[in-house]
Enzyme design. Structure first.
Site, PDB file in Angstrom:
ATOM      1  N   PHE A 128       0.787  -1.296  -0.086  1.00 15.24           N
ATOM      2  CA  PHE A 128       0.101  -0.153   0.053  1.00 15.24           C
ATOM      3  C   PHE A 128       0.855   1.146  -0.022  1.00 15.24           C
ATOM      4  O   PHE A 128       1.852   1.375   0.738  1.00 15.24           O
ATOM      5  CB  PHE A 128      -0.824   0.043   1.381  1.00 15.24           C
ATOM      6  CG  PHE A 128      -2.157   0.988   1.148  1.00 15.24           C
ATOM      7  CD1 PHE A 128      -3.185   0.559   0.628  1.00 15.24           C
ATOM      8  CD2 PHE A 128      -1.823   2.113   1.791  1.00 15.24           C
ATOM      9  CE1 PHE A 128      -4.264   1.507   0.460  1.00 15.24           C
ATOM     10  CE2 PHE A 128      -3.180   3.026   1.878  1.00 15.24           C
ATOM     11  CZ  PHE A 128      -3.989   2.859   1.198  1.00 15.24           C
ATOM     12  N   ASP A 200       1.249  -4.862   8.312  1.00 14.26           N
ATOM     13  CA  ASP A 200      -0.174  -3.593   8.348  1.00 14.26           C
ATOM     14  C   ASP A 200      -1.215  -4.550   8.112  1.00 14.26           C
ATOM     15  O   ASP A 200      -1.426  -5.305   6.880  1.00 14.26           O
ATOM     16  CB  ASP A 200       0.309  -2.888   7.055  1.00 14.26           C
ATOM     17  CG  ASP A 200      -0.808  -1.737   6.876  1.00 14.26           C
ATOM     18  OD1 ASP A 200      -1.884  -2.028   7.286  1.00 14.26           O
ATOM     19  OD2 ASP A 200      -0.356  -0.701   6.476  1.00 14.26           O
ATOM     20  N   TYR A 225     -11.125   2.239  10.550  1.00 10.95           N
ATOM     21  CA  TYR A 225     -12.284   2.611   9.680  1.00 10.95           C
ATOM     22  C   TYR A 225     -12.607   1.704   8.609  1.00 10.95           C
ATOM     23  O   TYR A 225     -13.649   2.089   7.756  1.00 10.95           O
ATOM     24  CB  TYR A 225     -12.076   4.024   9.144  1.00 10.95           C
ATOM     25  CG  TYR A 225     -10.622   4.534   8.301  1.00 10.95           C
ATOM     26  CD1 TYR A 225     -10.797   4.165   6.880  1.00 10.95           C
ATOM     27  CD2 TYR A 225      -9.594   4.807   9.023  1.00 10.95           C
ATOM     28  CE1 TYR A 225      -9.718   4.197   6.256  1.00 10.95           C
ATOM     29  CE2 TYR A 225      -8.522   5.062   8.241  1.00 10.95           C
ATOM     30  CZ  TYR A 225      -8.280   4.699   6.681  1.00 10.95           C
ATOM     31  OH  TYR A 225      -7.472   4.887   6.074  1.00 10.95           O
ATOM     32  N   LYS A 226     -12.099   0.450   8.393  1.00 11.89           N
ATOM     33  CA  LYS A 226     -12.359  -0.051   7.339  1.00 11.89           C
ATOM     34  C   LYS A 226     -13.246  -1.302   7.648  1.00 11.89           C
ATOM     35  O   LYS A 226     -14.375  -0.856   8.084  1.00 11.89           O
ATOM     36  CB  LYS A 226     -11.101  -0.971   6.669  1.00 11.89           C
ATOM     37  CG  LYS A 226     -10.441   0.289   5.803  1.00 11.89           C
ATOM     38  CD  LYS A 226      -9.119  -0.126   5.203  1.00 11.89           C
ATOM     39  CE  LYS A 226      -8.317   1.152   4.571  1.00 11.89           C
ATOM     40  NZ  LYS A 226      -7.064   0.868   4.318  1.00 11.89           N
ATOM     41  N   ARG A 375     -12.831  -3.199  -7.908  1.00  6.05           N
ATOM     42  CA  ARG A 375     -12.563  -3.909  -6.843  1.00  6.05           C
ATOM     43  C   ARG A 375     -14.000  -4.035  -6.140  1.00  6.05           C
ATOM     44  O   ARG A 375     -14.794  -3.134  -5.940  1.00  6.05           O
ATOM     45  CB  ARG A 375     -11.577  -2.883  -5.978  1.00  6.05           C
ATOM     46  CG  ARG A 375     -10.907  -3.851  -4.936  1.00  6.05           C
ATOM     47  CD  ARG A 375      -9.758  -3.083  -4.292  1.00  6.05           C
ATOM     48  NE  ARG A 375     -10.322  -1.594  -3.645  1.00  6.05           N
ATOM     49  CZ  ARG A 375      -9.880  -1.157  -2.656  1.00  6.05           C
ATOM     50  NH1 ARG A 375      -8.633  -1.814  -2.135  1.00  6.05           N
ATOM     51  NH2 ARG A 375     -10.186  -0.213  -2.017  1.00  6.05           N
TER      52      ARG A 375
HETATM   53  C1  LIG Z   1      -6.147   1.920   4.499  1.00  6.94           C
HETATM   54  C2  LIG Z   1      -4.795   1.433   4.449  1.00  6.94           C
HETATM   55  C3  LIG Z   1      -3.862   2.403   5.302  1.00  6.94           C
HETATM   56  C4  LIG Z   1      -4.255   3.859   5.784  1.00  6.94           C
HETATM   57  O1  LIG Z   1      -3.280   4.288   6.229  1.00  6.94           O
HETATM   58  P1  LIG Z   1      -3.878   5.854   6.998  1.00  6.94           P
HETATM   59  O2  LIG Z   1      -2.617   6.519   7.492  1.00  6.94           O
HETATM   60  O3  LIG Z   1      -4.802   5.328   8.390  1.00  6.94           O
HETATM   61  O4  LIG Z   1      -4.534   6.749   6.231  1.00  6.94           O
HETATM   62  C5  LIG Z   1      -2.595   1.936   5.310  1.00  6.94           C
HETATM   63  N1  LIG Z   1      -2.145   0.862   4.958  1.00  6.94           N
HETATM   64  C6  LIG Z   1      -2.931  -0.112   4.373  1.00  6.94           C
HETATM   65  C7  LIG Z   1      -2.308  -1.415   3.925  1.00  6.94           C
HETATM   66  C8  LIG Z   1      -4.471   0.175   4.298  1.00  6.94           C
HETATM   67  O5  LIG Z   1      -5.137  -0.553   3.521  1.00  6.94           O
END
Ligand SMILES: *Cc1c(COP(=O)(O)O)cnc(C)c1O
Length: 416
Positions: A128, A200, A225-226, A375
């Site tokens: 990511f 992560d 938040y997911k 997706r």
């Molecule tokens: C959604 C997501 C993030 C989001 O990071 P924020 O700093 O909270 O915006 C980070 N890593 C992954 C793999 C994600 O899916």
């Protein structure tokens, strides 16, 4: 037509037998839409709305500063203790703070500081992007002698591990393809080379088992938040294996990570355990929303959720494969197959963006990932099997009429 009817009956049975079916009513969801973006932003739980009203009107509106002692100061630990069973961690090894990005920064910096003889942060090419941006930012800050970022792919992972690598940064689920990586095998592999691993879990917490402690994972971060439905920008969590906690010094030494913040001592003294990974004052509205959302898990068994998640994805793939329209070479839709998956399926098509927009226009809320993926995220707490049928039917209609070619579906917004 006959085929769709047969499927419809089978699918209604799946919904009737679904042990999670009653949970859907706890969410505020539009009646005429199918929400397949819970992997990006979980929807609103009614219990979250109630809790926020209380936090605003009573805790903030009436009790004012007294609420810090009455309700707020312990919240990061309380929220962490509700996330801990979902990731297989002892509650005292987890806390809730900041964003995933900021927590990645703290962990990487702390790990590099602990073992300066190993300057490399290793990750995968398609991790990511924020994970990568944070690593690169740290490399710029520290300079190349103290920090270098190296990217590889899964096939070359073992070859890339050596005594220069400090930490391997992995996302448990690939956000594009949905591929799930094996936490146990990869953690063991890295440890054989003396490399610590930061997982992560943003795309996997709440839909896949993790078992951080049993797998001897060094560090983990994840998103509120997911699939945890904590609300837009909800705080993230951070896990540090207890064997490492005392030795680690993270650089964002704010007062909330101090051993006694309210002594107002001019010298920084890190808190003894995981609390040293806190920095500043937590956003209590977001923290309260996440806290209330996590209460749903008191009624839910993670294994049941994982099983339904996998079933939803398999059903979607099966229905796409069986649809004469979706499967026709002319329509050029490619299912992204993976050996193990998170709770999402991606389809490849040169017009993926326009197709995602046409689907959203029909009430199928999915998303687009550059350059060519549509997706579909399947959040088992509220997605029904019949939603998979609705989705494949809408997709078949859009593909057979080529409605996605209309000009209104061609313009990307700022957030995809
Ligand atoms: C959604 C997501 C993030 C989001 O990071 P924020 O700093 O909270 O915006 C980070 N890593 C992954 C793999 C994600 O899916």
């Amino acid at each position: 037509v006959a085929k769709v009817i047969v499927n419809a009956q089978r699918i209604l049975k799946l919904d009737e037998r679904d042990p999670l079916r009653e949970l859907r009513e706890r969410f505020k969801l539009p009646h005429d839409e199918v929400y397949l973006d819970g992997n990006s932003l979980g929807p609103l739980l009614f219990q979250v709305r109630e809790r926020l009203q209380h936090t605003i009107d009573v805790q903030w509106g009436q009790r004012l500063i007294r609420s810090w002692n009455e309700s707020w100061i312990e919240l990061p630990g309380v929220v962490a203790s509700k996330i801990a069973p979902l990731v297989g961690a002892p509650p005292e090894d987890l806390t809730c703070a900041d964003s995933v990005s900021v927590n990645i920064f703290k962990i990487l910096a702390a790990s590099l500081t602990l073992t300066p003889a190993r300057p490399i942060i290793l990750s995968l090419n398609d991790v990511f992007p924020t994970d990568l941006y944070i690593s690169e930012g740290l490399a710029t800050l520290l300079g190349a002698v103290r920090c270098k970022v190296k990217l590889t792919n899964l096939d070359q992972l073992e070859k890339s591990l050596d005594d220069q690598v400090n930490v391997l940064l992995m996302s448990q689920v690939n956000f594009r393809s949905g591929e799930a990586y094996d936490v146990k095998i990869i953690t063991e592999l890295a440890h054989r080379y003396g490399v610590r691993v930061l997982w992560d879990l943003s795309h996997s917490v709440g839909v896949l088992p993790v078992n951080l402690a049993a797998n001897h994972v060094d560090f983990a971060v994840g998103c509120g938040y997911k699939f945890l439905n904590g609300g837009p920008g909800a705080p993230a969590f951070v896990y540090v294996n207890h064997e490492l906690q005392q030795q680690l010094k993270q650089p964002l030494t704010g007062w909330m990570g101090h051993s006694a913040p309210f002594d107002f001592n001019p010298e920084y003294q890190p808190a003894p355990g995981i609390d040293r990974f806190l920095a500043g004052t937590p956003g209590i509205l977001g923290m309260s929303a996440l806290d209330a959302a996590l209460d749903l898990w008191r009624e839910v068994c993670l294994d049941t959720v994982v099983e339904k998640s996998q079933h939803l994805s398999r059903l979607f793939i099966e229905m796409v494969q069986q649809s004469p329209v979706l499967n026709s070479p002319e329509n050029n839709l490619e299912i992204i197959h993976v050996s193990a998956r998170g709770s999402q399926v991606s389809l490849r098509h040169p017009q993926a963006f326009a197709i995602s927009q046409a689907l959203i226009d029909c009430g199928i809320i999915c998303d687009f990932r550059f350059p060519d993926l549509v997706r579909f995220g399947f959040a088992p707490l509220y997605i029904r099997y019949q939603d998979i049928l609705t989705t494949t039917e809408s997709l078949a209609e859009i593909m057979s009429t080529k409605r996605y070619q209309q000009s209104q579906f061609q313009q990307p917004g700022k957030v995809t």
